[in-house]
Design a protein around this motif. Structure first.
Motif, PDB file in Angstrom:
ATOM      1  N   VAL A   1      -6.300   3.286  -6.149  1.00  0.00           N
ATOM      2  CA  VAL A   1      -6.447   2.217  -5.025  1.00  0.00           C
ATOM      3  C   VAL A   1      -6.426   3.012  -3.746  1.00  0.00           C
ATOM      4  CG1 VAL A   1      -5.749   0.613  -3.270  1.00  0.00           C
ATOM      5  CG2 VAL A   1      -6.371  -0.271  -5.837  1.00  0.00           C
ATOM      6  N   ASP A   2      -7.901   2.956  -3.191  1.00  0.00           N
ATOM      7  CA  ASP A   2      -8.542   3.663  -1.303  1.00  0.00           C
ATOM      8  C   ASP A   2      -8.928   2.232  -0.423  1.00  0.00           C
ATOM      9  OD1 ASP A   2      -8.355   5.316   0.697  1.00  0.00           O
ATOM     10  OD2 ASP A   2      -9.627   6.507  -0.701  1.00  0.00           O
ATOM     11  N   PHE A   3      -8.950   2.840   0.327  1.00  0.00           N
ATOM     12  CA  PHE A   3      -9.764   1.926   1.685  1.00  0.00           C
ATOM     13  C   PHE A   3     -10.918   3.257   2.631  1.00  0.00           C
ATOM     14  CE2 PHE A   3      -5.599  -0.320   1.100  1.00  0.00           C
ATOM     15  CZ  PHE A   3      -5.761  -2.067   0.803  1.00  0.00           C
ATOM     16  N   PHE A   4     -11.499   2.600   2.101  1.00  0.00           N
ATOM     17  CA  PHE A   4     -13.020   2.841   2.559  1.00  0.00           C
ATOM     18  C   PHE A   4     -13.611   2.470   3.713  1.00  0.00           C
ATOM     19  CE2 PHE A   4     -15.063   4.634  -1.313  1.00  0.00           C
ATOM     20  CZ  PHE A   4     -14.233   5.640  -2.448  1.00  0.00           C
ATOM     21  N   SER A   5     -14.348   2.945   4.735  1.00  0.00           N
ATOM     22  CA  SER A   5     -14.712   2.970   5.869  1.00  0.00           C
ATOM     23  C   SER A   5     -16.276   2.272   5.313  1.00  0.00           C
ATOM     24  CB  SER A   5     -14.662   4.134   7.197  1.00  0.00           C
ATOM     25  OG  SER A   5     -15.970   4.858   6.330  1.00  0.00           O
ATOM     26  N   GLU A   6     -16.491   1.662   6.508  1.00  0.00           N
ATOM     27  CA  GLU A   6     -18.735   1.473   6.012  1.00  0.00           C
ATOM     28  C   GLU A   6     -19.141   2.138   5.496  1.00  0.00           C
ATOM     29  OE1 GLU A   6     -19.318  -1.647   9.137  1.00  0.00           O
ATOM     30  OE2 GLU A   6     -18.337  -0.576  10.296  1.00  0.00           O
ATOM     31  N   THR A   7     -18.978   3.596   6.175  1.00  0.00           N
ATOM     32  CA  THR A   7     -19.532   4.314   5.219  1.00  0.00           C
ATOM     33  C   THR A   7     -19.916   4.892   3.731  1.00  0.00           C
ATOM     34  OG1 THR A   7     -18.758   6.235   6.578  1.00  0.00           O
ATOM     35  CG2 THR A   7     -20.848   5.135   7.125  1.00  0.00           C
ATOM     36  N   GLY A   8     -18.228   4.424   3.170  1.00  0.00           N
ATOM     37  CA  GLY A   8     -17.783   4.847   2.135  1.00  0.00           C
ATOM     38  C   GLY A   8     -17.077   5.790   2.321  1.00  0.00           C
ATOM     39  N   GLN A   9     -16.290   6.818   2.779  1.00  0.00           N
ATOM     40  CA  GLN A   9     -16.123   7.804   3.348  1.00  0.00           C
ATOM     41  C   GLN A   9     -13.883   6.757   3.372  1.00  0.00           C
ATOM     42  OE1 GLN A   9     -16.881  10.789   3.386  1.00  0.00           O
ATOM     43  NE2 GLN A   9     -18.487   9.601   3.837  1.00  0.00           N
ATOM     44  N   SER A  10     -13.252   7.605   2.308  1.00  0.00           N
ATOM     45  CA  SER A  10     -12.317   7.271   2.175  1.00  0.00           C
ATOM     46  C   SER A  10     -10.739   7.284   3.493  1.00  0.00           C
ATOM     47  CB  SER A  10     -11.366   8.042   0.945  1.00  0.00           C
ATOM     48  OG  SER A  10      -9.783   8.346   1.311  1.00  0.00           O
ATOM     49  N   LEU A  11     -10.561   6.233   3.606  1.00  0.00           N
ATOM     50  CA  LEU A  11      -9.326   6.283   4.421  1.00  0.00           C
ATOM     51  C   LEU A  11      -7.744   6.816   4.839  1.00  0.00           C
ATOM     52  CD1 LEU A  11     -11.202   3.144   6.358  1.00  0.00           C
ATOM     53  CD2 LEU A  11     -11.715   5.773   7.608  1.00  0.00           C
ATOM     54  N   ASN A  12      -7.745   7.129   3.579  1.00  0.00           N
ATOM     55  CA  ASN A  12      -6.302   7.269   3.487  1.00  0.00           C
ATOM     56  C   ASN A  12      -6.311   8.980   2.790  1.00  0.00           C
ATOM     57  OD1 ASN A  12      -3.600   7.121   2.000  1.00  0.00           O
ATOM     58  ND2 ASN A  12      -3.980   6.559  -0.393  1.00  0.00           N
ATOM     59  N   GLN A  13      -4.706   9.120   3.767  1.00  0.00           N
ATOM     60  CA  GLN A  13      -4.608  10.950   3.677  1.00  0.00           C
ATOM     61  C   GLN A  13      -4.115  11.024   2.913  1.00  0.00           C
ATOM     62  OE1 GLN A  13      -5.656  12.495   7.084  1.00  0.00           O
ATOM     63  NE2 GLN A  13      -6.825  10.190   7.356  1.00  0.00           N
ATOM     64  N   GLN A  14      -3.963  10.229   1.432  1.00  0.00           N
ATOM     65  CA  GLN A  14      -3.114  10.810   1.024  1.00  0.00           C
ATOM     66  C   GLN A  14      -4.312  10.616  -0.367  1.00  0.00           C
ATOM     67  OE1 GLN A  14      -0.379   8.620  -1.358  1.00  0.00           O
ATOM     68  NE2 GLN A  14       0.811  10.374  -2.530  1.00  0.00           N
ATOM     69  N   SER A  15      -4.746  11.993  -1.404  1.00  0.00           N
ATOM     70  CA  SER A  15      -5.399  12.191  -1.994  1.00  0.00           C
ATOM     71  C   SER A  15      -4.432  11.797  -3.529  1.00  0.00           C
ATOM     72  CB  SER A  15      -6.157  13.904  -2.970  1.00  0.00           C
ATOM     73  OG  SER A  15      -4.200  14.423  -2.836  1.00  0.00           O
TER      74      SER A  15
ATOM     75  N   TYR B   1      -9.952  -6.514   3.240  1.00  0.00           N
ATOM     76  CA  TYR B   1     -10.274  -5.316   4.708  1.00  0.00           C
ATOM     77  C   TYR B   1      -8.510  -5.484   4.302  1.00  0.00           C
ATOM     78  CZ  TYR B   1     -10.833  -4.065   9.598  1.00  0.00           C
ATOM     79  OH  TYR B   1     -11.052  -3.860  10.533  1.00  0.00           O
ATOM     80  N   GLY B   2      -8.298  -3.892   4.605  1.00  0.00           N
ATOM     81  CA  GLY B   2      -6.905  -3.514   5.025  1.00  0.00           C
ATOM     82  C   GLY B   2      -6.671  -2.649   4.951  1.00  0.00           C
ATOM     83  N   GLU B   3      -5.044  -1.835   4.932  1.00  0.00           N
ATOM     84  CA  GLU B   3      -4.780  -0.481   5.099  1.00  0.00           C
ATOM     85  C   GLU B   3      -3.160   0.011   4.096  1.00  0.00           C
ATOM     86  OE1 GLU B   3      -2.704   0.352   8.883  1.00  0.00           O
ATOM     87  OE2 GLU B   3      -3.026  -1.736   9.124  1.00  0.00           O
ATOM     88  N   ILE B   4      -2.957   1.572   3.616  1.00  0.00           N
ATOM     89  CA  ILE B   4      -2.457   1.659   3.511  1.00  0.00           C
ATOM     90  C   ILE B   4      -1.198   2.604   4.314  1.00  0.00           C
ATOM     91  CG2 ILE B   4      -1.407   3.704   1.668  1.00  0.00           C
ATOM     92  CD1 ILE B   4      -3.609   3.450   0.168  1.00  0.00           C
ATOM     93  N   THR B   5      -0.245   2.222   4.278  1.00  0.00           N
ATOM     94  CA  THR B   5       1.534   2.466   5.042  1.00  0.00           C
ATOM     95  C   THR B   5       1.980   3.645   5.085  1.00  0.00           C
ATOM     96  OG1 THR B   5       3.381   1.240   3.946  1.00  0.00           O
ATOM     97  CG2 THR B   5       1.445  -0.158   5.002  1.00  0.00           C
TER      98      THR B   5
ATOM     99  N   GLU C   1     -12.370  -0.511   3.868  1.00  0.00           N
ATOM    100  CA  GLU C   1     -12.714  -1.914   2.830  1.00  0.00           C
ATOM    101  C   GLU C   1     -11.577  -1.674   0.843  1.00  0.00           C
ATOM    102  OE1 GLU C   1     -15.022  -4.722   0.207  1.00  0.00           O
ATOM    103  OE2 GLU C   1     -15.095  -4.395   2.520  1.00  0.00           O
ATOM    104  N   LEU C   2     -10.819  -2.166   0.732  1.00  0.00           N
ATOM    105  CA  LEU C   2     -10.417  -1.710  -0.677  1.00  0.00           C
ATOM    106  C   LEU C   2     -11.183  -1.845  -1.961  1.00  0.00           C
ATOM    107  CD1 LEU C   2      -7.007  -3.670  -1.640  1.00  0.00           C
ATOM    108  CD2 LEU C   2      -8.642  -3.204  -3.022  1.00  0.00           C
ATOM    109  N   VAL C   3     -11.139  -0.589  -2.266  1.00  0.00           N
ATOM    110  CA  VAL C   3     -11.076  -0.083  -3.966  1.00  0.00           C
ATOM    111  C   VAL C   3     -10.948   0.224  -4.443  1.00  0.00           C
ATOM    112  CG1 VAL C   3     -13.881   0.525  -2.097  1.00  0.00           C
ATOM    113  CG2 VAL C   3     -12.076   2.262  -2.871  1.00  0.00           C
ATOM    114  N   CYS C   4     -11.326  -0.029  -5.696  1.00  0.00           N
ATOM    115  CA  CYS C   4     -10.569   0.684  -6.429  1.00  0.00           C
ATOM    116  C   CYS C   4     -11.367   2.323  -7.050  1.00  0.00           C
ATOM    117  CB  CYS C   4     -10.362  -0.002  -7.752  1.00  0.00           C
ATOM    118  SG  CYS C   4      -8.768   0.978  -9.231  1.00  0.00           S
TER     119      CYS C   4
END
Length: 675
Positions: free
Chosen positions: A460-474, A529-533, A489-492
């Motif tokens: 799971v990751d969260f993407f911006s509207e342009t499809g960029q990963s917002l998660n700082q952890q790979s 719609y969310g975020e990783i803490t 946006e929550l994606v898998c």
């Protein structure tokens, strides 16, 4: 008391003894002994599970000793989304795995608001499934056929599903609170061969008869060959027998009488891993419900993982979830049988005949894993229930919540007014995957407002509207030291076994592809719609299609609801975006507790509460009092439907709503024409 740290509020932490007693801890030891896992932390386990996805799911199969033949291949088309095929040569049967436990141990404890308490042991459950499966076989049901249930949350539904699955047939169900058109919109697409229907149900003290609807459904389903009617109501059988004769239907009880019961040995039809098991339905608030097909193997492996490793359910557990047969949590709950747990069923209003009825049952049945919707816990708080002083809840170890985001204040309520020494696990996923992307973990702490972790095997990751990963952890980084990311946006990013095999009758898979894969190629976009803490947990801020966008700033509706719930006089609320002068403005509708009116002072209090704890952008332009808020039959508020109404657009499928009349409260409101 809650413990403050530098990032958020720590509410609960498992002891070392609790950690070492968990099945998840045993699973980690199993991986160290049998595979190349060398970690000690959950974050390390999760990273390993997605970097070694095929080995991880093989380990799940072996650890839980799944009954069947795994085959010699773990996955085909491993990177395709959709298109990956898990365990392509495997053979197994879902019902065989759920009925593997035998003996006098309770499999089902059936409760109802009418006071019923019925118990079926594992031996008795197997016996009933055997008799009913043999009857379905005589009716011609075979692999690939559909069997439908129009049933309350009862042993009738579980027996029917297991008998269906044992034959390799496909199970689908609706709860009896669905109206005729709502049932037809679903079952007419599937064309079931057999329908099992109830004579009625109880809700909020009312006995609601359903035989007239059963007649309508029977006559409308042209391909239906057989009808079986179950006697749920406490009444004479005369009306049921009359209806059965009229419709050439069979009375459930006659199948189990000594002269009719066929107890020939139960034979489990071997199934491929990806063969269909269930058809579930989207809410249908924007058109006819999508018919989502879930597989035998994907459902089983995912549920074993979630119910055992993430929820810590064992053979000694009494597992409860307040649900109906029209919500995927019913399918999730029933899979607890594969672990030998005792399932506690309840059908009816969660606040009748007493507002404490579910907590009463938790005490009476020694429930250790208790689940309900976030809305239920919020209502308990509004009703000022305080089980911590009125109930023992001695056995309670885990509280599960889903259906919508569990607010920070509901976390506080559960720890302060229910029980301080439990693991509160908010979980999030859905009908689309018949499981969760983020959920609980018995070896991790609970932080206020957060889902504890991303599920094992779920990239799971969260993407911006342009499809960029917002998660700082790979996915390769197991470090706990990460910065808080932006919302998105929550994606898998990788396939997982419980992905649907497709939509029913979706030739070419175009509808399936457009539902989840059009936005980001080869990536599942879930619609949350969310975020990783910083702790590796998750916060869900609402559905991405309901995100508010005033002045181009994206705001999740849950961010507003969280603040509104702090206002004592507000029972519940719904926020939508209104198109206004080439922009969007936020409109907040509030349903108040009895005896309150929305005056200027209350409006100011609501706005101040929102502004103080969020930003000025979150403050609604208008606050309007309403008498009711429309919601689906599973209890979710329908922001999109309300948004359509205030813009003069048609709501396409009102049958999907529990209270469609509430939509009329939002039509032609003069306040929406004002600045």
């Amino acid at each position: 008391m809650p413990i403050s740290d530098s990032n958020s509020t720590l509410l609960w932490r498992p002891s070392q003894q609790e950690i070492e007693a968990s099945t998840l801890y045993s699973f980690m030891n199993y991986l160290r002994d049998n595979f190349d896992f060398r970690g000690n932390e959950y974050s390390e386990l999760h990273a390993w599970s997605i970097n070694n996805k095929t080995i991880f799911w093989k380990a799940i199969w072996l650890f839980f000793d799944v009954q069947g033949d795994m085959g010699n291949a773990l996955i085909a088309n491993a990177e395709a989304m959709p298109g990956a095929q898990w365990f392509p040569n495997a053979q197994l049967n879902f019902a065989e795995n759920l009925l593997r436990h035998q003996g006098n141990h309770a499999a089902i404890i059936e409760r109802g608001e009418d006071g019923r308490r019925n118990i079926l042991s594992y031996d008795e459950l197997t016996q009933k499934v055997t008799i009913f499966a043999n009857h379905l076989k005589k009716l011609g049901v075979q692999k690939g056929d559909c069997v439908a249930g129009f049933l309350p949350n009862s042993h009738y539904a579980i027996v029917s599903m297991l008998a269906t699955a044992s034959l390799g047939a496909i199970w689908t169900s609706c709860s009896p609170d669905f109206g005729f058109n709502g049932v037809l919109d679903r079952f007419a697409q599937i064309k079931p061969k057999v329908l099992i229907a109830t004579d009625g149900y109880y809700y909020a003290g009312k006995c609601i008869h359903s035989l007239d609807r059963v007649k309508q459904i029977r006559l409308a389903l042209d391909d239906l060959e057989s009808l079986i009617i179950t006697p749920y109501l406490n009444q004479e059988d005369s009306e049921l027998n009359k209806t059965a004769q009229e419709l050439d239907a069979t009375h459930w009880d006659t199948l189990f009488s000594s002269q009719n019961a066929d107890s020939s040995p139960l034979v489990f039809e071997p199934m491929s891993f990806s063969d269909p098991l269930y058809v579930l339905y989207s809410s249908g608030t924007t058109g006819k419900p999508k018919c989502i097909v879930h597989s035998v193997g994907g459902t089983l492996l995912q549920h074993l993982k979630e119910i055992s490793l993430h929820s810590n359910v064992t053979t000694d557990s009494n597992l409860f979830y307040y649900t109906t047969c029209g919500w995927m949590m019913w399918n999730w709950l029933v899979s607890g049988l594969a672990l030998g747990a005792s399932l506690i069923l309840f059908d009816g209003s969660p606040f009748h005949p007493r507002k404490t009825i579910l907590f009463d049952i938790a005490d009476e049945e020694n429930i250790d894993v208790f689940g309900a919707s976030a809305k239920y816990y919020s209502a308990c708080e509004k009703f000022e229930l305080k089980p911590i002083t009125t109930h023992k809840l001695t056995s309670l170890k885990t509280i599960l919540s889903t259906g919508s985001p569990l607010s920070h204040e509901s976390f506080d309520y559960l720890y302060q007014q229910v029980k301080p020494s439990v693991c509160v696990s908010s979980i999030s996923g859905g009908t689309d995957i018949i499981s969760c992307f983020a959920l609980g973990c018995p070896i991790l702490p609970v932080y206020r407002g957060e889902l504890q972790c991303i599920g094992l095997g779920m990239d799971v990751d969260f993407f911006s509207e342009t499809g960029q990963s917002l998660n700082q952890q790979s996915s390769q980084d197991s470090s706990q030291d990460r910065k808080k990311q932006e919302k998105g946006e929550l994606v898998c990013r990788q396939p997982f076994p419980s992905m649907p095999t497709g939509f029913w009758s979706d030739v070419g898979g175009n509808k399936y592809h457009s539902a989840y894969f059009n936005r980001f190629p080869n990536i599942w976009a879930h619609g949350d719609y969310g975020e990783i803490t910083p702790h590796g947990g998750v916060i869900i801020h609402g559905r991405s299609d309901a995100v508010l966008n005033p002045g181009g700033v994206r705001i999740g509706t849950a961010e507003i609801y969280r603040q509104v719930e702090k206002v004592e006089s507000v029972f519940e609320s719904i926020a939508i975006g209104q198109q206004w002068k080439d922009d969007v403005r936020i409109i907040l509708f509030v349903r108040l507790k009895d005896g309150y009116q929305l005056d200027k002072a209350l409006q100011d209090l609501i706005k101040t509460t929102i502004k103080t704890n969020t930003t000025p952008r979150h403050v609604p332009n208008q606050i309007i009092q309403v008498e009711d808020i429309p919601r689906t039959l599973s209890g979710k508020i329908v922001e999109l439907a309300v948004r359509n109404v205030i813009h003069g657009k048609e709501v396409l499928n009102k049958e999907a709503l529990a209270n469609p009349e509430a939509l009329d409260l939002y039509k032609n409101l003069p306040e929406l024409e004002c600045e």
